[in-house]
Design an enzyme around this catalytic site. Structure first.
Site, PDB file in Angstrom:
ATOM      1  N   ASP A 186     -22.591  31.542  42.538  1.00 23.97           N
ATOM      2  CA  ASP A 186     -23.055  32.317  41.378  1.00 23.97           C
ATOM      3  C   ASP A 186     -22.839  33.807  41.671  1.00 23.97           C
ATOM      4  O   ASP A 186     -23.134  34.290  42.773  1.00 23.97           O
ATOM      5  CB  ASP A 186     -24.544  32.030  41.145  1.00 23.97           C
ATOM      6  CG  ASP A 186     -25.057  32.634  39.853  1.00 23.97           C
ATOM      7  OD1 ASP A 186     -25.257  31.880  38.878  1.00 23.97           O
ATOM      8  OD2 ASP A 186     -25.252  33.872  39.818  1.00 23.97           O
ATOM      9  N   ILE A 187     -22.312  34.508  40.679  1.00 29.61           N
ATOM     10  CA  ILE A 187     -22.084  35.949  40.858  1.00 29.61           C
ATOM     11  C   ILE A 187     -23.427  36.673  40.821  1.00 29.61           C
ATOM     12  O   ILE A 187     -24.298  36.349  40.001  1.00 29.61           O
ATOM     13  CB  ILE A 187     -21.140  36.493  39.761  1.00 29.61           C
ATOM     14  CG1 ILE A 187     -19.816  35.717  39.785  1.00 29.61           C
ATOM     15  CG2 ILE A 187     -20.896  37.983  39.948  1.00 29.61           C
ATOM     16  CD1 ILE A 187     -18.856  36.048  38.661  1.00 29.61           C
ATOM     17  N   ASN A 194     -22.441  43.471  33.174  1.00 29.19           N
ATOM     18  CA  ASN A 194     -22.128  43.421  31.737  1.00 29.19           C
ATOM     19  C   ASN A 194     -22.801  44.563  30.996  1.00 29.19           C
ATOM     20  O   ASN A 194     -22.201  45.227  30.155  1.00 29.19           O
ATOM     21  CB  ASN A 194     -22.623  42.103  31.135  1.00 29.19           C
ATOM     22  CG  ASN A 194     -21.570  41.017  31.154  1.00 29.19           C
ATOM     23  OD1 ASN A 194     -20.401  41.284  30.948  1.00 29.19           O
ATOM     24  ND2 ASN A 194     -21.986  39.799  31.415  1.00 29.19           N
ATOM     25  N   HIS A 199     -18.917  43.793  28.192  1.00 32.54           N
ATOM     26  CA  HIS A 199     -18.573  42.370  28.297  1.00 32.54           C
ATOM     27  C   HIS A 199     -17.111  42.162  28.713  1.00 32.54           C
ATOM     28  O   HIS A 199     -16.787  41.255  29.478  1.00 32.54           O
ATOM     29  CB  HIS A 199     -18.832  41.718  26.934  1.00 32.54           C
ATOM     30  CG  HIS A 199     -19.088  40.263  27.025  1.00 32.54           C
ATOM     31  ND1 HIS A 199     -18.104  39.334  26.802  1.00 32.54           N
ATOM     32  CD2 HIS A 199     -20.207  39.563  27.318  1.00 32.54           C
ATOM     33  CE1 HIS A 199     -18.606  38.122  26.954  1.00 32.54           C
ATOM     34  NE2 HIS A 199     -19.884  38.236  27.268  1.00 32.54           N
ATOM     35  N   ASP A 203     -15.624  40.045  31.765  1.00 27.58           N
ATOM     36  CA  ASP A 203     -14.583  38.999  31.718  1.00 27.58           C
ATOM     37  C   ASP A 203     -13.510  39.243  32.792  1.00 27.58           C
ATOM     38  O   ASP A 203     -13.045  38.305  33.441  1.00 27.58           O
ATOM     39  CB  ASP A 203     -13.916  38.972  30.340  1.00 27.58           C
ATOM     40  CG  ASP A 203     -14.794  38.301  29.285  1.00 27.58           C
ATOM     41  OD1 ASP A 203     -15.873  37.795  29.654  1.00 27.58           O
ATOM     42  OD2 ASP A 203     -14.395  38.285  28.110  1.00 27.58           O
ATOM     43  N   GLU A 229     -21.615  32.384  34.756  1.00 35.48           N
ATOM     44  CA  GLU A 229     -21.020  32.907  35.991  1.00 35.48           C
ATOM     45  C   GLU A 229     -21.374  32.005  37.160  1.00 35.48           C
ATOM     46  O   GLU A 229     -21.569  32.461  38.279  1.00 35.48           O
ATOM     47  CB  GLU A 229     -21.436  34.366  36.238  1.00 35.48           C
ATOM     48  CG  GLU A 229     -22.723  34.801  35.581  1.00 35.48           C
ATOM     49  CD  GLU A 229     -23.962  34.218  36.259  1.00 35.48           C
ATOM     50  OE1 GLU A 229     -24.408  33.147  35.793  1.00 35.48           O
ATOM     51  OE2 GLU A 229     -24.458  34.823  37.217  1.00 35.48           O
TER      52      GLU A 229
HETATM   53  P1  GH3 Z   1     -28.459  36.635  39.603  1.00 34.17           P
HETATM   54  O1  GH3 Z   1     -27.997  37.533  40.694  1.00 34.17           O
HETATM   55  O2  GH3 Z   1     -29.861  36.192  39.796  1.00 34.17           O
HETATM   56  O3  GH3 Z   1     -27.528  35.495  39.390  1.00 34.17           O
HETATM   57  O4  GH3 Z   1     -28.473  37.506  38.264  1.00 34.17           O
HETATM   58  P2  GH3 Z   1     -27.411  37.520  37.095  1.00 34.17           P
HETATM   59  O5  GH3 Z   1     -27.571  38.774  36.330  1.00 34.17           O
HETATM   60  O6  GH3 Z   1     -26.062  37.277  37.642  1.00 34.17           O
HETATM   61  O7  GH3 Z   1     -27.817  36.220  36.282  1.00 34.17           O
HETATM   62  P3  GH3 Z   1     -28.302  36.024  34.812  1.00 34.17           P
HETATM   63  O8  GH3 Z   1     -28.362  34.528  34.631  1.00 34.17           O
HETATM   64  O9  GH3 Z   1     -29.533  36.810  34.546  1.00 34.17           O
HETATM   65  O10 GH3 Z   1     -27.151  36.611  33.910  1.00 34.17           O
HETATM   66  C1  GH3 Z   1     -25.902  36.035  33.811  1.00 34.17           C
HETATM   67  C2  GH3 Z   1     -25.084  36.828  32.848  1.00 34.17           C
HETATM   68  O11 GH3 Z   1     -23.744  36.330  32.758  1.00 34.17           O
HETATM   69  C3  GH3 Z   1     -25.630  36.791  31.449  1.00 34.17           C
HETATM   70  C4  GH3 Z   1     -24.427  36.492  30.564  1.00 34.17           C
HETATM   71  O12 GH3 Z   1     -24.340  37.394  29.509  1.00 34.17           O
HETATM   72  C5  GH3 Z   1     -23.262  36.690  31.489  1.00 34.17           C
HETATM   73  N1  GH3 Z   1     -22.134  35.842  31.140  1.00 34.17           N
HETATM   74  C6  GH3 Z   1     -22.084  34.479  31.033  1.00 34.17           C
HETATM   75  N2  GH3 Z   1     -20.849  34.074  30.678  1.00 34.17           N
HETATM   76  C7  GH3 Z   1     -20.100  35.194  30.520  1.00 34.17           C
HETATM   77  C8  GH3 Z   1     -18.726  35.411  30.141  1.00 34.17           C
HETATM   78  O13 GH3 Z   1     -17.931  34.494  29.882  1.00 34.17           O
HETATM   79  N3  GH3 Z   1     -18.297  36.708  30.117  1.00 34.17           N
HETATM   80  C9  GH3 Z   1     -19.125  37.758  30.415  1.00 34.17           C
HETATM   81  N4  GH3 Z   1     -18.630  38.972  30.373  1.00 34.17           N
HETATM   82  N5  GH3 Z   1     -20.426  37.556  30.739  1.00 34.17           N
HETATM   83  C10 GH3 Z   1     -20.898  36.300  30.797  1.00 34.17           C
HETATM   84 MG    MG Z   2     -25.656  35.399  38.558  1.00 37.27          MG
END
Ligand code: GH3
Ligand code: MG
Length: 312
Positions: A186-187, A194, A199, A203, A229
């Site tokens: 997980d990122i 973002n 956004h 990507d 992610e």
């Molecule tokens: P953590 O270190 O705990 O993983 O925190 P986080 O911010 O990485 O995790 P969180 O689940 O709070 O947020 C994940 C974000 O990923 C929210 C969502 O908008 C973004 N995301 C999901 N899919 C995509 C995508 O296809 N493109 C982009 N740009 N963002 C995405």
């Molecule tokens: Mg994350």
């Protein structure tokens, strides 16, 4: 097929989606003057001639073939048997076969289609008609390859989508010995990225990071996007130490890779991951992935940018 998203599968993905690249046609006929005629008709293609069924099957293993033109009556292995063999092997079953034959009775035609033939052309050839039928099959093959790609890949990153990941992973889990590792990745703080850079930059980060991971994983790994992610990998490593070295290497590669933002600056990301081994008490792919997921949770809790091996 395997790693990485970008690998070939039985559709020969990655080989010839580009219509501008000359297609390769295998022409199988025991009569050399027929072969010469076909070479003249198909001059715009790469044509590999073969004068026996046995030779054709050997060639098809070595070469990347887009279409087979196949005579039926040949000494030794006949065209029906060749077609049957091709359709029974996953690596060759999607290569279209056009039968080219003097046999024009209904029974022979029916048998050809029953065995998986895509088309049936009777001798003597009408050059323009044969060429048109070849073009139709090659076009259809391109469309099917593309549809297969779209159905199995994540559209943003090009790696396996969730459905294809699970299909391949179930097979790998069933066939693997204890030397099978699941890694959930997980990122870190991706939402922040973002929010700060937009956004579109998010990507770009997803694409850049998945490419770096694909290039670092061992060849036989399966790598897919679970959603957002979060990503999953199934890999063979030899032992736990090596498996964790691979997880650390992924972390290192990701944090070193520059990501270009829309604003023209360069940023860096980190990932967290959790690993579990089939050797533990996993009873199914789902339980193995759940164990890796709970190790990932610990990696997040422990401060991120790290990989945790699940305690057994
Ligand atoms: P953590 O270190 O705990 O993983 O925190 P986080 O911010 O990485 O995790 P969180 O689940 O709070 O947020 C994940 C974000 O990923 C929210 C969502 O908008 C973004 N995301 C999901 N899919 C995509 C995508 O296809 N493109 C982009 N740009 N963002 C995405
Ligand atoms: Mg994350």
């Amino acid at each position: 097929m395997t790693k990485k998203s970008l690998q070939e599968d039985s559709w020969g993905m990655g080989k010839k989606m580009n219509e501008d690249i000359a297609k390769t046609i295998l022409v199988v006929d025991d009569n050399e003057s027929n072969i010469d005629m076909l070479l003249a008709i198909l001059k715009e293609y790469d044509v590999i001639p073969s004068t026996s069924g046995e030779d054709a099957l050997a060639l098809i293993k070595e070469e990347s073939i887009d279409l087979v033109l196949l005579d039926i009556l040949m000494p030794g292995m006949d065209g029906y048997t060749v077609c049957q063999r091709l359709k029974n092997q996953p690596e060759t079953q999607n290569i279209p076969v056009i039968f080219i034959t003097a046999k024009s009775d209904e029974e022979s035609i029916e048998k050809a289609y029953d065995l998986g033939g895509a088309d049936y052309v009777t001798k003597p050839f009408k050059p323009k008609e044969l060429l048109a039928r070849v073009k139709v099959q090659l076009k259809l093959q391109d469309v099917l390859r593309e549809l297969n790609f779209l159905a199995t890949r994540d559209s943003l990153t090009g790696i396996y989508n969730r459905r294809k990941f699970f299909q391949l992973a179930e097979q790998m889990y069933a066939e693997a010995s204890d030397d099978l590792y699941a890694l959930m990745i997980d990122i870190d703080h991706f939402k922040r990225l973002n929010d700060k850079y937009g956004h579109h930059t998010g990507d770009i980060a997803l694409k850049t990071i998945t490419t770096a991971i694909s290039q670092t994983l061992p060849e036989s790994s399966i790598f897919g996007r679970m959603g957002g992610e979060e990503f999953a990998v199934l890999l063979k490593a030899g032992d736990e130490t090596r498996a964790m070295e691979i997880a650390s290497l992924l972390q290192q590669k990701v944090c070193e890779i520059p990501i270009n933002t829309d604003g023209g600056s360069t940023i860096y990301c980190t990932i967290s991951s959790g690993m579990a081994c089939k050797k533990g008490d996993s009873t199914s792919l789902d339980s193995l992935l759940r164990q890796a997921d709970s190790a990932l949770y610990k990696a997040k809790e422990g401060g991120r940018n790290r990989s945790i091996f699940r305690d057994v």
